[in-house]
Design a protein around this motif. Structure first.
Motif, PDB file in Angstrom:
ATOM      1  N   LYS A 152     -22.283  61.188  50.120  1.00  0.00           N
ATOM      2  CA  LYS A 152     -21.035  60.816  50.781  1.00  0.00           C
ATOM      3  C   LYS A 152     -20.815  61.678  52.031  1.00  0.00           C
ATOM      4  O   LYS A 152     -20.328  61.190  53.051  1.00  0.00           O
ATOM      5  CB  LYS A 152     -19.863  60.963  49.822  1.00  0.00           C
ATOM      6  CG  LYS A 152     -18.578  60.485  50.410  1.00  0.00           C
ATOM      7  CD  LYS A 152     -17.479  60.446  49.378  1.00  0.00           C
ATOM      8  CE  LYS A 152     -16.220  59.986  50.071  1.00  0.00           C
ATOM      9  NZ  LYS A 152     -15.222  59.468  49.228  1.00  0.00           N
ATOM     10  N   GLU A 194     -22.898  60.235  54.886  1.00  0.00           N
ATOM     11  CA  GLU A 194     -22.287  59.019  55.420  1.00  0.00           C
ATOM     12  C   GLU A 194     -21.083  59.355  56.298  1.00  0.00           C
ATOM     13  O   GLU A 194     -20.920  58.795  57.385  1.00  0.00           O
ATOM     14  CB  GLU A 194     -21.871  58.092  54.276  1.00  0.00           C
ATOM     15  CG  GLU A 194     -23.043  57.474  53.549  1.00  0.00           C
ATOM     16  CD  GLU A 194     -22.616  56.736  52.284  1.00  0.00           C
ATOM     17  OE1 GLU A 194     -21.401  56.618  52.021  1.00  0.00           O
ATOM     18  OE2 GLU A 194     -23.509  56.284  51.555  1.00  0.00           O
ATOM     19  N   SER A 195     -20.255  60.271  55.838  1.00  0.00           N
ATOM     20  CA  SER A 195     -19.089  60.671  56.623  1.00  0.00           C
ATOM     21  C   SER A 195     -19.513  61.359  57.911  1.00  0.00           C
ATOM     22  O   SER A 195     -18.934  61.123  58.980  1.00  0.00           O
ATOM     23  CB  SER A 195     -18.191  61.604  55.816  1.00  0.00           C
ATOM     24  OG  SER A 195     -17.590  60.904  54.754  1.00  0.00           O
ATOM     25  N   ASP A 206     -22.304  60.926  59.586  1.00  0.00           N
ATOM     26  CA  ASP A 206     -22.830  59.912  60.499  1.00  0.00           C
ATOM     27  C   ASP A 206     -21.707  59.074  61.112  1.00  0.00           C
ATOM     28  O   ASP A 206     -21.728  58.758  62.306  1.00  0.00           O
ATOM     29  CB  ASP A 206     -23.827  58.992  59.784  1.00  0.00           C
ATOM     30  CG  ASP A 206     -25.115  59.708  59.402  1.00  0.00           C
ATOM     31  OD1 ASP A 206     -25.374  60.807  59.942  1.00  0.00           O
ATOM     32  OD2 ASP A 206     -25.854  59.171  58.559  1.00  0.00           O
ATOM     33  N   GLU A 207     -20.719  58.729  60.304  1.00  0.00           N
ATOM     34  CA  GLU A 207     -19.588  57.946  60.803  1.00  0.00           C
ATOM     35  C   GLU A 207     -18.824  58.731  61.876  1.00  0.00           C
ATOM     36  O   GLU A 207     -18.463  58.187  62.922  1.00  0.00           O
ATOM     37  CB  GLU A 207     -18.640  57.584  59.666  1.00  0.00           C
ATOM     38  CG  GLU A 207     -17.401  56.851  60.135  1.00  0.00           C
ATOM     39  CD  GLU A 207     -16.355  56.690  59.041  1.00  0.00           C
ATOM     40  OE1 GLU A 207     -15.199  56.412  59.412  1.00  0.00           O
ATOM     41  OE2 GLU A 207     -16.670  56.835  57.857  1.00  0.00           O
ATOM     42  N   ILE A 208     -18.599  60.003  61.621  1.00  0.00           N
ATOM     43  CA  ILE A 208     -17.888  60.827  62.600  1.00  0.00           C
ATOM     44  C   ILE A 208     -18.692  60.939  63.886  1.00  0.00           C
ATOM     45  O   ILE A 208     -18.131  60.831  64.982  1.00  0.00           O
ATOM     46  CB  ILE A 208     -17.559  62.217  62.010  1.00  0.00           C
ATOM     47  CG1 ILE A 208     -16.467  62.069  60.939  1.00  0.00           C
ATOM     48  CG2 ILE A 208     -17.111  63.180  63.104  1.00  0.00           C
ATOM     49  CD1 ILE A 208     -16.193  63.325  60.157  1.00  0.00           C
ATOM     50  N   GLN A 248     -20.745  58.765  65.122  1.00  0.00           N
ATOM     51  CA  GLN A 248     -20.618  57.484  65.816  1.00  0.00           C
ATOM     52  C   GLN A 248     -19.259  57.357  66.492  1.00  0.00           C
ATOM     53  O   GLN A 248     -19.156  56.884  67.623  1.00  0.00           O
ATOM     54  CB  GLN A 248     -20.833  56.324  64.843  1.00  0.00           C
ATOM     55  CG  GLN A 248     -22.265  56.173  64.390  1.00  0.00           C
ATOM     56  CD  GLN A 248     -22.410  55.121  63.290  1.00  0.00           C
ATOM     57  OE1 GLN A 248     -21.441  54.550  62.813  1.00  0.00           O
ATOM     58  NE2 GLN A 248     -23.650  54.874  62.887  1.00  0.00           N
ATOM     59  N   ARG A 249     -18.217  57.786  65.804  1.00  0.00           N
ATOM     60  CA  ARG A 249     -16.872  57.712  66.373  1.00  0.00           C
ATOM     61  C   ARG A 249     -16.710  58.651  67.567  1.00  0.00           C
ATOM     62  O   ARG A 249     -16.054  58.306  68.551  1.00  0.00           O
ATOM     63  CB  ARG A 249     -15.824  58.009  65.298  1.00  0.00           C
ATOM     64  CG  ARG A 249     -15.706  56.869  64.290  1.00  0.00           C
ATOM     65  CD  ARG A 249     -14.741  57.175  63.184  1.00  0.00           C
ATOM     66  NE  ARG A 249     -13.395  57.406  63.696  1.00  0.00           N
ATOM     67  CZ  ARG A 249     -12.423  57.931  62.963  1.00  0.00           C
ATOM     68  NH1 ARG A 249     -12.634  58.261  61.698  1.00  0.00           N
ATOM     69  NH2 ARG A 249     -11.235  58.124  63.478  1.00  0.00           N
ATOM     70  N   HIS A 273     -10.762  64.461  59.664  1.00  0.00           N
ATOM     71  CA  HIS A 273     -12.000  64.196  58.921  1.00  0.00           C
ATOM     72  C   HIS A 273     -12.932  65.401  58.953  1.00  0.00           C
ATOM     73  O   HIS A 273     -13.598  65.703  57.957  1.00  0.00           O
ATOM     74  CB  HIS A 273     -12.719  62.965  59.480  1.00  0.00           C
ATOM     75  CG  HIS A 273     -12.054  61.676  59.154  1.00  0.00           C
ATOM     76  ND1 HIS A 273     -11.812  61.253  57.866  1.00  0.00           N
ATOM     77  CD2 HIS A 273     -11.554  60.705  59.955  1.00  0.00           C
ATOM     78  CE1 HIS A 273     -11.208  60.087  57.892  1.00  0.00           C
ATOM     79  NE2 HIS A 273     -11.028  59.732  59.147  1.00  0.00           N
TER      80      HIS A 273
END
Length: 87
Positions: free
Chosen positions: A2, A5-6, A8-10, A12-13, A55
């Protein structure tokens, strides 16, 4: 998992926010309506950065063990620097 994933998401954002910031900054406002529109887009980016900072704080707390935490701290610190430059 998890965490990854978080993370990588951050990333990208952050990349998306950097791109949008460059786009907004490069636009020339020629009238009051353009200025207000640009100000609104800056505010949206600012709000998004505040969310990203939250985050990032959450990511720092996910790993209590020292060895795991050191690696994650380094990764989060790197992202934190990118977000700070945007602010």
């Amino acid at each position: 998992r998890k965490y990854n994933e978080s993370h990588d998401e951050i990333l990208q954002r952050v990349a998306s926010a950097e791109s949008r910031l460059l786009q907004v900054v490069s636009e020339k406002a020629s009238c009051l309506a353009d200025c207000m529109d640009q100000e609104g887009r800056f505010q949206v980016l600012s709000d998004e950065l505040e969310s990203l900072l939250k985050h990032l704080e959450d990511l720092r707390e996910w790993c209590p063990q020292h060895g795991c935490r050191v690696r994650r701290e380094a990764a989060v610190t790197s992202i934190w620097r990118r977000v700070s430059r945007l602010r």
